[in-house]
Write a protein that holds these residues in place. Structure first.
Motif, mmCIF file in Angstrom:
data_model
loop_
_atom_site.group_PDB
_atom_site.id
_atom_site.type_symbol
_atom_site.label_atom_id
_atom_site.label_comp_id
_atom_site.label_asym_id
_atom_site.label_seq_id
_atom_site.Cartn_x
_atom_site.Cartn_y
_atom_site.Cartn_z
ATOM 1 N N VAL A 160 0.866 -1.191 0.000
ATOM 2 C CA VAL A 160 0.000 0.000 0.000
ATOM 3 C C VAL A 160 0.894 1.230 0.000
ATOM 4 N N THR A 161 0.361 2.314 -0.504
ATOM 5 C CA THR A 161 1.046 3.598 -0.472
ATOM 6 C C THR A 161 -0.018 4.652 -0.154
ATOM 7 N N CYS A 162 0.343 5.916 -0.167
ATOM 8 C CA CYS A 162 -0.645 6.931 0.200
ATOM 9 C C CYS A 162 -0.210 8.309 -0.272
ATOM 10 N N VAL A 163 -1.094 9.276 -0.068
ATOM 11 C CA VAL A 163 -0.812 10.665 -0.439
ATOM 12 C C VAL A 163 -0.413 11.415 0.832
ATOM 13 N N CYS A 164 0.675 12.171 0.728
ATOM 14 C CA CYS A 164 1.219 12.906 1.881
ATOM 15 C C CYS A 164 0.755 14.357 1.828
ATOM 16 N N GLY A 165 0.605 14.966 2.997
ATOM 17 C CA GLY A 165 0.301 16.393 3.051
ATOM 18 C C GLY A 165 1.308 17.193 2.244
ATOM 19 N N SER A 166 2.568 16.760 2.259
ATOM 20 C CA SER A 166 3.600 17.504 1.526
ATOM 21 C C SER A 166 3.442 17.359 0.011
ATOM 22 N N GLN A 172 4.725 31.043 13.788
ATOM 23 C CA GLN A 172 4.536 32.138 14.751
ATOM 24 C C GLN A 172 3.713 31.692 15.938
ATOM 25 N N GLN A 173 2.578 31.069 15.603
ATOM 26 C CA GLN A 173 1.664 30.581 16.632
ATOM 27 C C GLN A 173 2.412 29.657 17.598
ATOM 28 N N ALA A 174 3.165 28.742 17.023
ATOM 29 C CA ALA A 174 3.884 27.757 17.835
ATOM 30 C C ALA A 174 4.923 28.434 18.730
ATOM 31 N N MET A 175 5.693 29.355 18.150
ATOM 32 C CA MET A 175 6.729 30.041 18.929
ATOM 33 C C MET A 175 6.128 30.790 20.109
ATOM 34 N N ARG A 176 4.981 31.408 19.852
ATOM 35 C CA ARG A 176 4.396 32.265 20.879
ATOM 36 C C ARG A 176 3.726 31.490 22.004
ATOM 37 N N VAL A 177 3.456 30.209 21.813
ATOM 38 C CA VAL A 177 2.816 29.442 22.891
ATOM 39 C C VAL A 177 3.780 28.458 23.557
ATOM 40 N N THR A 178 5.061 28.538 23.184
ATOM 41 C CA THR A 178 6.060 27.715 23.867
ATOM 42 C C THR A 178 6.556 28.485 25.086
ATOM 43 N N ARG A 179 6.637 27.836 26.217
ATOM 44 C CA ARG A 179 7.086 28.550 27.404
ATOM 45 C C ARG A 179 8.566 28.899 27.287
ATOM 46 N N LYS A 180 9.018 29.897 28.013
ATOM 47 C CA LYS A 180 10.440 30.230 28.070
ATOM 48 C C LYS A 180 11.193 29.005 28.580
ATOM 49 N N GLY A 181 12.231 28.631 27.875
ATOM 50 C CA GLY A 181 12.980 27.439 28.258
ATOM 51 C C GLY A 181 12.344 26.154 27.760
ATOM 52 N N GLY A 182 11.202 26.264 27.077
ATOM 53 C CA GLY A 182 10.517 25.092 26.548
ATOM 54 C C GLY A 182 11.079 24.659 25.196
ATOM 55 N N HIS A 183 10.433 23.653 24.616
ATOM 56 C CA HIS A 183 10.927 23.051 23.380
ATOM 57 C C HIS A 183 9.865 23.102 22.287
ATOM 58 N N MET A 184 10.264 23.552 21.118
ATOM 59 C CA MET A 184 9.382 23.574 19.958
ATOM 60 C C MET A 184 10.024 22.785 18.828
ATOM 61 N N SER A 185 9.207 21.964 18.176
ATOM 62 C CA SER A 185 9.678 21.244 16.990
ATOM 63 C C SER A 185 8.897 21.720 15.776
ATOM 64 N N PHE A 186 9.482 21.575 14.597
ATOM 65 C CA PHE A 186 8.736 21.837 13.359
ATOM 66 C C PHE A 186 9.152 20.795 12.354
ATOM 67 N N VAL A 187 8.155 20.100 11.795
ATOM 68 C CA VAL A 187 8.463 18.882 11.042
ATOM 69 C C VAL A 187 7.931 18.878 9.616
ATOM 70 N N GLY A 188 7.205 19.927 9.237
ATOM 71 C CA GLY A 188 6.790 20.039 7.843
ATOM 72 C C GLY A 188 7.728 20.982 7.121
ATOM 73 N N VAL A 189 8.030 20.710 5.858
ATOM 74 C CA VAL A 189 8.895 21.621 5.105
ATOM 75 C C VAL A 189 8.249 23.009 5.129
ATOM 76 N N PRO A 190 8.968 24.017 5.655
ATOM 77 C CA PRO A 190 8.359 25.353 5.753
ATOM 78 C C PRO A 190 8.195 25.985 4.370
ATOM 79 N N HIS A 191 7.108 26.668 4.210
ATOM 80 C CA HIS A 191 6.847 27.398 2.966
ATOM 81 C C HIS A 191 6.582 28.854 3.293
#
Lengths: 338, 338
Positions: free
Chosen positions: A34-40, A246-265
């Motif tokens: 099986v295969t599938c369609v990716c969001g990317s 932006q949304q993600a950065m602004r809701v991460t606490r100081k000293g917290g961790h943010m990941s981003f896993v989709g190719v940014p556009h």
């Protein structure tokens, strides 16, 4: 054989393409289960990252080994295997520290929406199951190839640990499986940003504890309310737009961790905003190969079931409808059967 | 009393200012032993981050407690204390995870180039030495207040560990003390990007193993040559310009760690470049308070001596010459004696 080719915006065709052949002794040929369609895949489909001419599509796959090159040692003909969207030798210094998706020999898989696929660096890319899996397990195993592996990386890179509060930005298939991953890693509270009722429901099924439908300023304010005004320990950005980052950065606490896993556009991160947000930031193509052995075990042992993200099943020759349904958000993720 | 006031670009004056008073019960008044000019003071001095009207200057300090507010418990009159450029209550949830420089009650110190200074949240900001230090120790202790604390954070946030290869981008006082910090944390190889002979020498004294004078493409190529084509495990960005940030990102290995510790000016990080660089990134105002107790011990026990960055010593009333010498790169860092 016939395979999937993107000819231009909104123009997916299932048409005659060459059958893959062993090109290097480290290659394997897989018969796709099986295969599938990716969001990317939707970025070029929408014409946002335009290709040059007709482009073969697909990078999520599992199936049976049909043939291996002369230098392939670990992978054998007849095995059921899952591989990553990024090939890796799994022996270079980058692979050795767990970043196989940036392997010095990396190639990106791009012809998987087809009945057969050539995979480079087969020994370092593919993971075989102990035996041929039950048909009911195959969609879950397919998910581990990219969408689950990427959600898992989102949670791991955002340092989800038992007891943390996590925010998942994005309710696509990756975001939903980021919820499942955060739950599995022990997050106490999992807040999902979503305004789509069916996806909200699936997020709750996967372990989300709170849904935030607001966006922008209001979305930030709502998350702050839910986190004692501090922001969340772990924020998993699973969209890849400027607004979502932006949304993600602004809701991460100081000293917290943010990941981003989709190719940014179209994303530019302003230096001072990042500086004063005082976060840890990690992103990139998910090193799925690092996680595959564990993910395959978790799925086969029925400890996790990511397959619910596939809410549309189509024969491979109807791949164009899969793209269309995902583009119009009628489907979360389309599974394709050759 | 007289204190330091910036009136406009290149216009530093030592002039009559009000004496500080206890304003809140958690304040303390410090009689400054020594203070200094920070690299970050040069941004407004050069008119790059223009202030609005005359601005009191200075945020690095140590000295004797002159007076404390009624709610100050731990800090006592007569003690010798060192504090951070950012005040902190040291009890809030952000302080509790070691990010005191983003304390929910943070204030930035900005009047330290003066004989007396009011420090808010004295108990959570100041660290007292066990006894009054020998005069020879005072410059080192002053360094811990910001420039060493910031270099230390650069090394810590870039995850310097025994055996790693580290690159320090920048040969200002912070960069030089980032070298000392990386050495102290066990880096095996420390590559400094510098084209200034006196600073190169000091970097070598502090533990650098290699100097790279090239910049831009050539600088990247040279570092790749020195790191088996992979880039470095830990990259410490100690400048804060777009060019230096780019340089740092490009020489961090996939899966490696990059820190940035100077307030960025004119920096935009392109999303896809960051994504495919596949690094861990952490930056922000250095949480000096987290490190102060250890740094003070290391200095008093003579295990580290950061004081060599002060290559110009002036009476406080000649503060304008301190700014000028640093702006013209005649001095690395000017120490000021009231």
């Amino acid at each position: 054989m016939k395979g999937t080719v993107l000819h231009g915006p909104n123009d997916i065709r299932f048409e005659e393409v060459p059958e893959p052949k062993i090109e290097k002794p480290t290659d394997a040929i897989i018969r796709i289960a099986v295969t599938c369609v990716c969001g990317s895949d939707l970025w070029p489909y929408r014409g946002i990252s335009p290709g040059s001419g007709p482009t073969r599509m697909g990078h999520e796959y599992c199936g049976y080994v049909e043939e291996v090159g002369s230098a392939v040692m670990a992978i054998k003909k007849g095995q059921f295997v899952v591989g990553s969207f990024a090939t890796s030798d799994n022996t270079c210094p980058t692979c050795n520290i767990g970043y196989q998706s940036s392997c010095v020999q990396r190639e990106f898989v791009s012809q998987a929406q087809s009945p057969y696929l050539r995979v480079a660096h087969a020994d370092g890319t593919l993971v075989a199951t102990r035996e041929a899996p039950d048909a009911s397990m195959v969609p879950g195993l397919l998910a581990s190839s990219d969408v689950l592996g990427t959600g898992w990386y989102a949670a791991d890179a955002a340092r989800v640990r038992p007891g943390v509060t996590a925010v998942v930005v994005g309710d696509g298939a990756v975001g939903l499986l980021a919820v499942l991953s955060a739950k599995q890693m022990g997050a106490e509270r999992i807040i999902v940003m979503s305004r789509h009722p069916a996806r909200q429901k699936l997020a709750l099924d996967f372990g989300a504890t709170d849904i935030v439908a607001e966006r922008g300023e209001e979305g930030v304010a709502r998350i702050m309310e839910l986190t004692r005004g501090l922001g969340a320990d772990s924020v998993l950005e699973c969209v890849g737009t400027g607004e979502s980052m932006q949304q993600a950065m602004r809701v991460t606490r100081k000293g917290g961790h943010m990941s981003f896993v989709g190719v940014p556009h179209g994303v530019e991160i302003e230096g001072q905003a990042l500086f004063f947000s005082h976060i840890h930031l990690e992103g990139g193509p998910a090193p799925v190969r690092r996680y595959l052995p564990d993910l395959i075990d978790l799925i086969l042992d029925q400890k996790i079931d990511p397959s619910a993200v596939f809410d549309l099943v189509l024969p491979l020759d109807q791949v164009a409808e899969g793209y269309k349904a995902m583009d119009e958000r009628r489907a979360i993720k389309a599974l394709l059967q050759p």
